[in-house]
Design a protein around this motif. Structure first.
Motif, PDB file in Angstrom:
ATOM      1  N   GLN A  93       0.849  -1.189   0.000  1.00  0.00           N
ATOM      2  CA  GLN A  93       0.000   0.000   0.000  1.00  0.00           C
ATOM      3  C   GLN A  93       0.880   1.232   0.000  1.00  0.00           C
ATOM      4  O   GLN A  93       1.889   1.280   0.700  1.00  0.00           O
ATOM      5  CB  GLN A  93      -0.902   0.020   1.250  1.00  0.00           C
ATOM      6  N   CYS A  94       0.503   2.255  -0.788  1.00  0.00           N
ATOM      7  CA  CYS A  94       1.242   3.511  -0.820  1.00  0.00           C
ATOM      8  C   CYS A  94       0.275   4.657  -1.056  1.00  0.00           C
ATOM      9  O   CYS A  94      -0.423   4.679  -2.073  1.00  0.00           O
ATOM     10  CB  CYS A  94       2.313   3.490  -1.914  1.00  0.00           C
ATOM     11  N   GLN A  95       0.231   5.587  -0.112  1.00  0.00           N
ATOM     12  CA  GLN A  95      -0.588   6.787  -0.266  1.00  0.00           C
ATOM     13  C   GLN A  95       0.154   7.761  -1.171  1.00  0.00           C
ATOM     14  O   GLN A  95       1.258   8.205  -0.859  1.00  0.00           O
ATOM     15  CB  GLN A  95      -0.824   7.436   1.092  1.00  0.00           C
ATOM     16  N   LEU A  96      -0.429   8.091  -2.311  1.00  0.00           N
ATOM     17  CA  LEU A  96       0.206   9.024  -3.240  1.00  0.00           C
ATOM     18  C   LEU A  96      -0.010  10.462  -2.769  1.00  0.00           C
ATOM     19  O   LEU A  96      -1.108  10.807  -2.328  1.00  0.00           O
ATOM     20  CB  LEU A  96      -0.373   8.847  -4.647  1.00  0.00           C
ATOM     21  N   PRO A  97       1.013  11.304  -2.861  1.00  0.00           N
ATOM     22  CA  PRO A  97       0.864  12.702  -2.441  1.00  0.00           C
ATOM     23  C   PRO A  97      -0.167  13.440  -3.295  1.00  0.00           C
ATOM     24  O   PRO A  97      -0.459  13.056  -4.426  1.00  0.00           O
ATOM     25  CB  PRO A  97       2.267  13.284  -2.655  1.00  0.00           C
ATOM     26  N   TYR A  98      -0.687  14.530  -2.741  1.00  0.00           N
ATOM     27  CA  TYR A  98      -1.661  15.360  -3.447  1.00  0.00           C
ATOM     28  C   TYR A  98      -0.991  16.390  -4.339  1.00  0.00           C
ATOM     29  O   TYR A  98      -1.653  17.035  -5.141  1.00  0.00           O
ATOM     30  CB  TYR A  98      -2.570  16.086  -2.444  1.00  0.00           C
ATOM     31  N   ASP A  99       0.325  16.594  -4.182  1.00  0.00           N
ATOM     32  CA  ASP A  99       0.988  17.693  -4.874  1.00  0.00           C
ATOM     33  C   ASP A  99       1.954  17.222  -5.955  1.00  0.00           C
ATOM     34  O   ASP A  99       2.941  17.873  -6.239  1.00  0.00           O
ATOM     35  CB  ASP A  99       1.715  18.591  -3.877  1.00  0.00           C
ATOM     36  N   LEU A 100       1.659  16.086  -6.560  1.00  0.00           N
ATOM     37  CA  LEU A 100       2.486  15.608  -7.664  1.00  0.00           C
ATOM     38  C   LEU A 100       2.111  16.327  -8.956  1.00  0.00           C
ATOM     39  O   LEU A 100       0.980  16.798  -9.116  1.00  0.00           O
ATOM     40  CB  LEU A 100       2.290  14.110  -7.867  1.00  0.00           C
ATOM     41  N   MET A 101       3.067  16.380  -9.873  1.00  0.00           N
ATOM     42  CA  MET A 101       2.748  16.876 -11.209  1.00  0.00           C
ATOM     43  C   MET A 101       1.995  15.787 -11.979  1.00  0.00           C
ATOM     44  O   MET A 101       2.029  14.614 -11.610  1.00  0.00           O
ATOM     45  CB  MET A 101       4.032  17.278 -11.931  1.00  0.00           C
ATOM     46  N   ILE A 102       1.331  16.187 -13.044  1.00  0.00           N
ATOM     47  CA  ILE A 102       0.529  15.264 -13.844  1.00  0.00           C
ATOM     48  C   ILE A 102       1.435  14.582 -14.872  1.00  0.00           C
ATOM     49  O   ILE A 102       2.331  15.192 -15.431  1.00  0.00           O
ATOM     50  CB  ILE A 102      -0.613  16.022 -14.556  1.00  0.00           C
ATOM     51  N   SER A 103       1.184  13.300 -15.114  1.00  0.00           N
ATOM     52  CA  SER A 103       1.979  12.547 -16.081  1.00  0.00           C
ATOM     53  C   SER A 103       1.846  13.133 -17.474  1.00  0.00           C
ATOM     54  O   SER A 103       0.787  13.643 -17.860  1.00  0.00           O
ATOM     55  CB  SER A 103       1.541  11.077 -16.109  1.00  0.00           C
ATOM     56  N   GLY A 104       2.918  13.076 -18.232  1.00  0.00           N
ATOM     57  CA  GLY A 104       2.938  13.564 -19.611  1.00  0.00           C
ATOM     58  C   GLY A 104       4.237  13.136 -20.272  1.00  0.00           C
ATOM     59  O   GLY A 104       4.994  12.320 -19.731  1.00  0.00           O
ATOM     60  N   HIS A 105       4.508  13.700 -21.446  1.00  0.00           N
ATOM     61  CA  HIS A 105       5.733  13.343 -22.170  1.00  0.00           C
ATOM     62  C   HIS A 105       6.986  13.733 -21.387  1.00  0.00           C
ATOM     63  O   HIS A 105       8.039  13.129 -21.556  1.00  0.00           O
ATOM     64  CB  HIS A 105       5.754  14.017 -23.545  1.00  0.00           C
ATOM     65  N   TYR A 106       6.873  14.737 -20.533  1.00  0.00           N
ATOM     66  CA  TYR A 106       8.034  15.250 -19.817  1.00  0.00           C
ATOM     67  C   TYR A 106       8.045  14.851 -18.334  1.00  0.00           C
ATOM     68  O   TYR A 106       9.001  15.148 -17.622  1.00  0.00           O
ATOM     69  CB  TYR A 106       8.108  16.776 -19.938  1.00  0.00           C
ATOM     70  N   VAL A 107       6.993  14.201 -17.869  1.00  0.00           N
ATOM     71  CA  VAL A 107       6.898  13.789 -16.467  1.00  0.00           C
ATOM     72  C   VAL A 107       6.361  12.368 -16.404  1.00  0.00           C
ATOM     73  O   VAL A 107       5.242  12.102 -16.870  1.00  0.00           O
ATOM     74  CB  VAL A 107       5.967  14.726 -15.666  1.00  0.00           C
ATOM     75  N   THR A 108       7.152  11.441 -15.874  1.00  0.00           N
ATOM     76  CA  THR A 108       6.708  10.050 -15.740  1.00  0.00           C
ATOM     77  C   THR A 108       7.033   9.546 -14.333  1.00  0.00           C
ATOM     78  O   THR A 108       7.924  10.074 -13.661  1.00  0.00           O
ATOM     79  CB  THR A 108       7.382   9.127 -16.782  1.00  0.00           C
ATOM     80  N   TYR A 109       6.311   8.512 -13.921  1.00  0.00           N
ATOM     81  CA  TYR A 109       6.471   7.941 -12.590  1.00  0.00           C
ATOM     82  C   TYR A 109       6.614   6.418 -12.680  1.00  0.00           C
ATOM     83  O   TYR A 109       6.030   5.779 -13.559  1.00  0.00           O
ATOM     84  CB  TYR A 109       5.249   8.252 -11.719  1.00  0.00           C
ATOM     85  N   PHE A 110       7.380   5.872 -11.742  1.00  0.00           N
ATOM     86  CA  PHE A 110       7.436   4.417 -11.616  1.00  0.00           C
ATOM     87  C   PHE A 110       7.780   4.032 -10.180  1.00  0.00           C
ATOM     88  O   PHE A 110       8.427   4.792  -9.448  1.00  0.00           O
ATOM     89  CB  PHE A 110       8.441   3.794 -12.600  1.00  0.00           C
TER      90      PHE A 110
END
Length: 313
Positions: free
Chosen positions: A96-113
């Motif tokens: 389980q992982c609570q994701l922060p509320y202040d992350l940037m939105i995924s796009g061509h220049y921002v990715t998450y893993f």
């Protein structure tokens, strides 16, 4: 002979051949800000018995900025309990992982893993990587849908991080086509609505002219698709209408407008710098600036939203 074979397997496992494997299995890979990512951690024993010191799971963000790719840990979810995994043994742990509320939105220049690392005593650590997507909040998505209805299409370099905040960029295909080259905005999502700093790049007598306007769109308007489309069209038409003037007035919702040429920045204090930073850049944005980009030029914003756009000059 059996002991020799086992010793050989133990040795090979130390070098990663036939070692235990780790796999993070998520229930889904698309999330809203603040969602809880859930799933399970699966450990599959290899050819030899191995001691697992710990399992570390980190949420990583990858940001492409200024032709460089930066990777940074957003949060860490450690599993400190050590255990022994026997050959061929299967172990499973809830995740389980609570994701922060202040992350940037995924796009061509921002990715998450999620990066999962199995710390094996006396051996090569095993890793697993699982990409996730951070979706736009519903209120922001409604704005994007309304712009799409007006014929604005999101550009490939939209959602990039400009060193301060995340920018959204669009080009017209119908409404304002031939008059405007680009529409950009930064955003602050608030409990009672969405605040935008719009920047409209217009073509005026062969020269590009930037006009900026800060607007607040309340929730009741966001919930009306036709009303939102009409209001955004009205705002953009009004900006284009005053392209040849340096005009300042109160808009329909009581928020100020300031037009200026490409070489002149007006002083416009809005007090919204914190709100935009809180959503569009947030903690991640601050870490990127302070730790990853080593941005120490000492430049100060003027207190309003306008400072968050890159100065093209």
């Amino acid at each position: 002979m059996g002991k020799v074979n086992q010793l050989f397997k133990d040795l090979m496992a130390r070098f990663g051949k036939g070692a235990a494997k780790v796999d993070l299995i998520l229930n889904r890979n698309q999330f809203q800000l603040g969602d809880v990512a859930e799933g399970k951690l699966v450990i599959q024993g290899g050819a030899a018995e191995q001691k697992i010191n710990k399992i570390d799971v980190r949420l990583m963000v990858v940001i492409r900025y200024d032709e460089t790719e930066y990777v940074h840990a957003v949060t860490s979810i450690p599993f400190y309990e050590s255990f022994t995994i026997h050959p061929g043994e299967y172990k499973e742990f809830p995740f389980q992982c609570q994701l922060p509320y202040d992350l940037m939105i995924s796009g061509h220049y921002v990715t998450y893993f999620f990066n999962t690392e199995l710390d094996i005593a006396g051996g090569i650590d095993q890793k697993d990587r699982d990409y996730i997507e951070i979706l736009c909040p519903q209120s922001l998505q409604q704005v994007l849908n309304a712009l799409n209805h007006l014929g604005f299409r999101e550009k490939h370099d939209s959602r990039k991080f400009n060193g301060h905040v995340q920018e959204f960029a669009f080009f017209p295909t119908d409404f304002l086509q031939g008059k405007a080259e680009e529409l950009e905005f930064v955003v602050a999502v608030q409990p009672d609505g969405v605040r935008l700093l719009l920047e409209l790049d217009l073509i005026s007598f062969g020269h590009e002219k930037e006009l900026k306007r800060e607007v607040f769109i309340p929730n009741h308007l966001l919930e009306s698709e036709d009303g939102l489309v009409s209001e955004l069209k009205r705002i953009l038409e009004e900006m284009a209408e005053y392209a040849h003037t340096d005009y300042h007035h109160d808009s329909h919702y009581g928020h100020s407008y300031h037009g200026h040429s490409h070489h002149g920045h007006g002083h416009h204090s809005s007090g919204m710098a914190g709100a935009v930073g809180g959503f569009a850049a947030g903690v991640v944005g601050a870490m990127v600036v302070n730790e990853m980009l080593d941005n120490d030029d000492g430049d100060d914003d003027d207190g309003g939203l306008e400072g968050f756009f890159e100065d093209e000059d």
